[in-house]
Design an enzyme around this catalytic site. Sequence first.
Site, PDB file in Angstrom:
ATOM      1  N   HIS A 125     112.429 103.073   8.423  1.00 41.63           N
ATOM      2  CA  HIS A 125     110.944 103.286   8.441  1.00 41.63           C
ATOM      3  C   HIS A 125     110.481 104.302   9.564  1.00 41.63           C
ATOM      4  CE1 HIS A 125     110.461  99.965   5.961  1.00 41.63           C
ATOM      5  NE2 HIS A 125     110.847  99.065   6.659  1.00 41.63           N
ATOM      6  N   ASP A 162     117.320  97.488   1.256  1.00 43.08           N
ATOM      7  CA  ASP A 162     116.384  96.406   2.026  1.00 43.08           C
ATOM      8  C   ASP A 162     115.271  96.314   1.067  1.00 43.08           C
ATOM      9  OD1 ASP A 162     115.798  96.123   5.289  1.00 43.08           O
ATOM     10  OD2 ASP A 162     113.971  96.542   4.055  1.00 43.08           O
ATOM     11  N   HIS A 164     112.119  96.135   1.828  1.00 45.66           N
ATOM     12  CA  HIS A 164     110.841  97.108   2.132  1.00 45.66           C
ATOM     13  C   HIS A 164     111.547  98.646   2.020  1.00 45.66           C
ATOM     14  CE1 HIS A 164     110.239  93.659   4.952  1.00 45.66           C
ATOM     15  NE2 HIS A 164     109.274  93.680   4.281  1.00 45.66           N
TER      16      HIS A 164
END
Length: 312
Positions: A125, A162, A164
């Site tokens: 991220h 993942d 996300h």
Amino acid sequence: MTTALYTHPDCLDHIMPPGHPEQVARMAHVSEALSAPSFAALDRRDAPLCSDADVLLGHPQRYFDRLQTKAPVSGTRPLDADTHISPGSLTAARRAVGGAIAAVDAVLSDEVSNAFVACRPPGHHAEQEKPMGFCLLGTAAIAAKHALDRHGLSRVAVVDFDVHHGNGTQALLWNEPRALFVSSHQMPLWPGSGHPHETGGHDNVINLPLAPMSSGAEMRRTYESEVFPALIRFAPELLILSAGFDAHTADPLAQLDWTTEDFTWLTAQLCDVAREVCGGRVVSTLEGGYDLKALANSSAAHVHELMRNGTA
């Protein structure tokens, strides 16, 4: 050849506030799972510290300088509502990046068949100048850039499973025509990016949203119809995995319905594709996974398949 495991005790010194899901116990549970007798053949290696030059493959110096100035002398400091930094956080993040870079070196030099980097914090991220989603440095993207810029590879693929969306990896590789980024992820879900129309600066990004409560069967259909053919067409010389295990049905932060057996299947299939296109060269780096038992079991299943394919 063997499978290498890169990790380091410094990753236990990345301390989060009480109750934070990205906790030290994640690392302890993964380490315990991988200490079982069935993993005796792992080539266990210390994840080295990455250099400042390594960080600059993904982030400008001013960003790294800013992180260093925000690191507290004690306790934790919030960088946003979800992401915190403690005295040991940057060292831990540098171990994660250093481990991924060392894994790339070992795999590309044929020291080992493949590698798993069991470090924290996660990295997918972190954008060029923005820490977020528990992440400080873009581990997978930096590893890909290292393979391209320093090993002279022409094509590297990053597959992120993942739950996300890997917005940071996408941002860091958006304008990199030598890299293919593929992400499957729940949608809607934080961070809200990862729509199919986000295709990168060179049509080098593939986003595959999955609806909440999607099962492993839906994941398998998506990977068989979309991901594996795309990888074969791109023919990467190295496959990097952002291995998040928070799509597991037990995970508290999302609502996909995968099981440990789904991670076994997915790892085996990705290794099969890698064997077809790049001699089995795979580097996997730990991302999310916040139910401790599910994380331990899924990580163990993932590494077991890496080992099985490494000796195939």
